[in-house]
Each structure stands twice: as C-alpha cells, then as structure tokens.
Motif scaffolding. Structure first.
Motif, PDB file in Angstrom:
ATOM      1  N   SER A   1     -34.907  -8.613  23.713  1.00 38.12           N
ATOM      2  CA  SER A   1     -34.675  -9.497  24.857  1.00 38.12           C
ATOM      3  C   SER A   1     -35.583  -9.115  26.021  1.00 38.12           C
ATOM      4  N   PHE A   2     -36.314 -10.106  26.535  1.00 35.25           N
ATOM      5  CA  PHE A   2     -37.153  -9.925  27.712  1.00 35.25           C
ATOM      6  C   PHE A   2     -37.075 -11.218  28.520  1.00 35.25           C
ATOM      7  N   ASP A   3     -36.153 -11.233  29.483  1.00 31.47           N
ATOM      8  CA  ASP A   3     -36.011 -12.418  30.330  1.00 31.47           C
ATOM      9  C   ASP A   3     -35.749 -11.995  31.764  1.00 31.47           C
ATOM     10  N   HIS A   4     -35.455 -12.944  32.629  1.00 38.93           N
ATOM     11  CA  HIS A   4     -35.431 -12.684  34.073  1.00 38.93           C
ATOM     12  C   HIS A   4     -34.304 -11.755  34.513  1.00 38.93           C
ATOM     13  N   ASP A   5     -33.273 -11.579  33.671  1.00 37.43           N
ATOM     14  CA  ASP A   5     -32.169 -10.727  34.118  1.00 37.43           C
ATOM     15  C   ASP A   5     -31.934  -9.501  33.239  1.00 37.43           C
ATOM     16  N   CYS A   6     -32.743  -9.330  32.194  1.00 35.38           N
ATOM     17  CA  CYS A   6     -32.502  -8.171  31.321  1.00 35.38           C
ATOM     18  C   CYS A   6     -33.695  -7.885  30.400  1.00 35.38           C
ATOM     19  N   VAL A   7     -33.947  -6.604  30.225  1.00 35.90           N
ATOM     20  CA  VAL A   7     -34.837  -6.133  29.157  1.00 35.90           C
ATOM     21  C   VAL A   7     -33.974  -5.301  28.219  1.00 35.90           C
ATOM     22  N   ARG A   8     -33.932  -5.684  26.938  1.00 35.04           N
ATOM     23  CA  ARG A   8     -33.135  -4.939  25.965  1.00 35.04           C
ATOM     24  C   ARG A   8     -34.004  -4.649  24.742  1.00 35.04           C
ATOM     25  N   ILE A   9     -34.119  -3.390  24.421  1.00 40.22           N
ATOM     26  CA  ILE A   9     -34.933  -2.957  23.282  1.00 40.22           C
ATOM     27  C   ILE A   9     -34.036  -2.171  22.337  1.00 40.22           C
ATOM     28  N   ILE A  10     -33.940  -2.646  21.097  1.00 42.23           N
ATOM     29  CA  ILE A  10     -33.104  -1.989  20.090  1.00 42.23           C
ATOM     30  C   ILE A  10     -34.007  -1.485  18.967  1.00 42.23           C
ATOM     31  N   THR A  11     -33.832  -0.227  18.604  1.00 42.53           N
ATOM     32  CA  THR A  11     -34.670   0.353  17.557  1.00 42.53           C
ATOM     33  C   THR A  11     -33.884   1.363  16.733  1.00 42.53           C
ATOM     34  N   GLU A  12     -34.314   1.564  15.499  1.00 46.30           N
ATOM     35  CA  GLU A  12     -33.749   2.611  14.652  1.00 46.30           C
ATOM     36  C   GLU A  12     -34.713   3.794  14.544  1.00 46.30           C
ATOM     37  N   SER A  13     -35.892   3.656  15.124  1.00 43.61           N
ATOM     38  CA  SER A  13     -36.896   4.715  15.053  1.00 43.61           C
ATOM     39  C   SER A  13     -36.657   5.749  16.146  1.00 43.61           C
ATOM     40  N   ARG A  14     -36.332   6.964  15.744  1.00 40.54           N
ATOM     41  CA  ARG A  14     -36.118   8.039  16.723  1.00 40.54           C
ATOM     42  C   ARG A  14     -37.411   8.390  17.440  1.00 40.54           C
ATOM     43  N   GLU A  15     -38.522   8.318  16.728  1.00 36.59           N
ATOM     44  CA  GLU A  15     -39.814   8.642  17.324  1.00 36.59           C
ATOM     45  C   GLU A  15     -40.184   7.615  18.394  1.00 36.59           C
ATOM     46  N   PHE A  16     -39.938   6.342  18.114  1.00 33.36           N
ATOM     47  CA  PHE A  16     -40.205   5.305  19.110  1.00 33.36           C
ATOM     48  C   PHE A  16     -39.271   5.476  20.302  1.00 33.36           C
ATOM     49  N   ALA A  17     -38.009   5.775  20.022  1.00 28.44           N
ATOM     50  CA  ALA A  17     -37.036   5.978  21.101  1.00 28.44           C
ATOM     51  C   ALA A  17     -37.446   7.152  21.992  1.00 28.44           C
ATOM     52  N   TYR A  18     -38.086   8.132  21.411  1.00 26.73           N
ATOM     53  CA  TYR A  18     -38.484   9.321  22.179  1.00 26.73           C
ATOM     54  C   TYR A  18     -39.622   8.991  23.148  1.00 26.73           C
ATOM     55  N   ILE A  19     -40.603   8.181  22.711  1.00 21.23           N
ATOM     56  CA  ILE A  19     -41.758   7.908  23.584  1.00 21.23           C
ATOM     57  C   ILE A  19     -41.540   6.719  24.507  1.00 21.23           C
TER      58      ILE A  19
ATOM     59  N   ALA B   1     -44.408   4.914   9.076  1.00 19.37           N
ATOM     60  CA  ALA B   1     -45.576   4.346   9.749  1.00 19.37           C
ATOM     61  C   ALA B   1     -45.377   4.355  11.265  1.00 19.37           C
ATOM     62  N   LYS B   2     -44.182   3.989  11.719  1.00 15.91           N
ATOM     63  CA  LYS B   2     -43.897   3.983  13.156  1.00 15.91           C
ATOM     64  C   LYS B   2     -43.914   5.407  13.718  1.00 15.91           C
ATOM     65  N   ALA B   3     -43.381   6.342  12.951  1.00 16.19           N
ATOM     66  CA  ALA B   3     -43.385   7.736  13.405  1.00 16.19           C
ATOM     67  C   ALA B   3     -44.819   8.230  13.576  1.00 16.19           C
ATOM     68  N   GLU B   4     -45.701   7.825  12.666  1.00 15.10           N
ATOM     69  CA  GLU B   4     -47.103   8.238  12.769  1.00 15.10           C
ATOM     70  C   GLU B   4     -47.760   7.652  14.019  1.00 15.10           C
ATOM     71  N   ILE B   5     -47.465   6.385  14.310  1.00 13.65           N
ATOM     72  CA  ILE B   5     -48.031   5.733  15.494  1.00 13.65           C
ATOM     73  C   ILE B   5     -47.567   6.424  16.769  1.00 13.65           C
ATOM     74  N   CYS B   6     -46.331   6.899  16.760  1.00 13.86           N
ATOM     75  CA  CYS B   6     -45.738   7.487  17.965  1.00 13.86           C
ATOM     76  C   CYS B   6     -46.151   8.933  18.233  1.00 13.86           C
ATOM     77  N   ARG B   7     -47.022   9.473  17.398  1.00 17.90           N
ATOM     78  CA  ARG B   7     -47.423  10.865  17.599  1.00 17.90           C
ATOM     79  C   ARG B   7     -48.269  11.062  18.849  1.00 17.90           C
ATOM     80  N   SER B   8     -48.832   9.993  19.346  1.00 16.98           N
ATOM     81  CA  SER B   8     -49.658  10.122  20.560  1.00 16.98           C
ATOM     82  C   SER B   8     -49.387   8.955  21.498  1.00 16.98           C
ATOM     83  N   LEU B   9     -49.447   9.231  22.786  1.00 16.34           N
ATOM     84  CA  LEU B   9     -49.283   8.216  23.820  1.00 16.34           C
ATOM     85  C   LEU B   9     -50.652   7.733  24.291  1.00 16.34           C
ATOM     86  N   PRO B  10     -50.741   6.509  24.780  1.00 10.56           N
ATOM     87  CA  PRO B  10     -52.018   6.021  25.319  1.00 10.56           C
ATOM     88  C   PRO B  10     -52.495   6.899  26.480  1.00 10.56           C
ATOM     89  N   HIS B  11     -53.779   7.219  26.479  1.00 18.19           N
ATOM     90  CA  HIS B  11     -54.331   8.047  27.552  1.00 18.19           C
ATOM     91  C   HIS B  11     -54.610   7.217  28.801  1.00 18.19           C
TER      92      HIS B  11
END
Length: 303
Positions: free
Chosen positions: A37-55, A9-19
């Motif tokens: 994590s989203f706070d004043h000293d760090c943004v950290r995003i962890i994912t197992e989706s290669r498609e999400f990581a690509y976009i 499902a995530k791979a399908e969503i990642c097939r296109s970027l917002p215009h």
C-alpha cells in the motif's frame, strides 16, 4: 526450515545498501510502487524476507530521512509489517518521489528518479524486494513483479526493456498487475542486474543440468531402441536357422552362409560387429548383416 530460491535471491540482493543517495531514493521508489500500500494516508510494506526487513529502515532513512511509525520484531514469525501514517513523514516521502500528497490521483513512474543507469537497476531491485518472486529453476523458470498500479506496470514494462533489452509478459491477477518472465536467460540477466549473481548463476546451472539430463535420456532411449532392434533381429535369425535345420537345408548352404549360421547359433546375443570378427577371414559388419539376411530369406522361401 529450508530457504526458498526467491528468499535466497532477495537475501543476496540485501547484502549491500546503495552507496549513492539517488540510488537509495530509486530503490525506495521501487519498493513503494510495488509494495502492499502506497497512498495519501498510509505506506504499508509486508514482507517475509528477514534480510529485506533488516535493511528497509536504513533505506528509508537514507532516502527520505524518516523512520517507520510501526515496525515488527525481527524475531516475530511469519510476515513482517512496516507502516508509516504520520502526515509529515508521508509529505516528505511523496515530495521526494515527485508527487503531491492528496492531489495525486494515480501513481506513476517518475522518470527523473530513474534517469541514470544505476538508478534504474536500483528501482528494479526495490520492485523485486517488495513485489517480486522467482521460482526454483529446478522446478520451472518464472520470475514476476506485482503492483497494484496499472500505470506503474505499463511504465515498468518499458523500463525493463530499456535496461535489459527484452519485454516481460503481462497479466492481471486479483486486482493487481503482474509483469513476468519465463525464459531462463532473461531471468538470469534480470537477477544479475539486481546484484544477485549467485542466484543468476543458479538459473544457468539448472538449465545446463536439465539439458544434460535430457541429452542423457535421449541417448539412453536411443540405445534402448537400438538394443531392441538388435534383439528382434537376432531372434528372427535364430528362428530362421531352426527352420533351415528342420528342412535339412543347412548342409547344402554355401560355406560363407554356413559359417554365419553357426556363429549366430552359438552366439545368440552377439552383435553384428562381434559376429563379423568371428568369420574366417573376418568380414565387415555390412557383409555379416547381408549373410544373416540371406539366411532369413532362405527360411521364408522354405516356409
């Protein structure tokens, strides 16, 4: 290794970027509020989706004009970690989201960023990509979004109702806030809103298949029950005929009953409809049933 339903499902969503830039910002906003994590000293995003990581780097470049300070190799196995710690980049991200880095005490859903309908859908896309999952509908119906921000969960709860006309359920889990949906039609609508039309149809197809299987099972169970009743009735009739033979009563029976007796005796597995057709002249199923019941009653009188 087989791809999970959630990953597909995530791979399908990642097939296109917002215009539109506004939608790119709204999608990144959803990612940030539902990421690790989203706070004043760090943004950290962890994912197992290669498609999400690509976009993801493209999304952040379009929305904030920043690049990640640390990002993984796409060939690396397991979880992929993206990180921003540079103060200037964080300032730009916070400002674009309507916050002030260092003075914002708790994260919340900045409504101007999701004012347009397209931006609301984009926000939910980002939330699902960063903090969402959906179970294989062949096993269960369950979709959820997880955030560490209590206010965000409460405001996303309202946003989902505004976009999709239903309220998700809520729960607390391991210090996080979970929004979840367990109705197949609501999950299908949610995925369709995100742009995952194939995954959405998969929910509908799984539901139809389950309903068909249940219908077939009910029919089979009903047929089995009816067959058991027919067999039991036939056994009772044959036992009655044996008693009538032993008592020497069969030859004294009226012609119609005697004809029914011989038909059942010679066709122990035949149905009432089949026996009725053997009569001379043929009779109805209820009439055949009446004759056989009469034989059973006579045998009980003799006993």
């Amino acid at each position: 290794m087989a791809t999970s339903y959630s990953a597909a499902a995530k791979a399908e969503i990642c097939r296109s970027l917002p215009h539109k830039n506004c939608c790119a910002l709204a999608e990144c906003f959803g990612v940030l509020l539902f990421c690790n994590s989203f706070d004043h000293d760090c943004v950290r995003i962890i994912t197992e989706s290669r498609e999400f990581a690509y976009i993801l780097p493209k999304l952040f470049k379009k929305a904030f004009d920043v690049e990640f300070d640390a990002f993984p190799s796409m060939a690396a196995p397991g979880k992929l970690i993206f990180q921003i710690t540079d103060p200037d980049k964080l300032d730009a991200i916070f400002a674009a989201c309507g916050f002030s880095r260092g003075s914002t005490l708790s994260m919340h859903l900045n409504l101007p960023l999701v004012e347009e309908e397209c931006c609301r859908a984009a926000f939910l896309r980002g939330a699902f990509l960063a903090g969402g999952s959906v179970t294989d509908p062949g096993k269960a119906y369950h979709l959820e979004l997880t955030t560490t921000h209590q206010t965000v969960a409460r405001e996303a709860y309202t946003l989902i109702h505004e976009v999709l006309s239903f309220y998700p359920k809520t729960a607390a889990r391991g210090g996080g806030q979970v929004l979840y949906v367990k109705q197949s039609d609501q999950i299908s609508d949610f995925l369709a809103c995100l742009g995952a039309s194939v995954a959405s149809m998969g929910i509908i197809e799984a539901k139809l298949e389950k309903e068909l299987n249940n219908k077939v099972n009910r029919r089979c169970n009903c047929d089995d029950a009816n067959t058991s009743k027919v067999v039991e009735a036939a056994q009772e009739q044959l036992a009655a005929i044996q008693i009538l033979h032993q008592r020497g009563i069969t030859e004294k029976l009226p012609q119609k009953l005697l004809q029914a007796l011989h038909a059942r005796q010679q066709n122990p597995e035949a149905s009432l409809t089949e026996l009725a057709a053997m009569m001379e002249p043929p009779i109805s199923k209820p009439a055949m049933n009446h004759r056989l019941k009469k034989l059973v009653e006579l045998s009980k009188e003799e006993v």
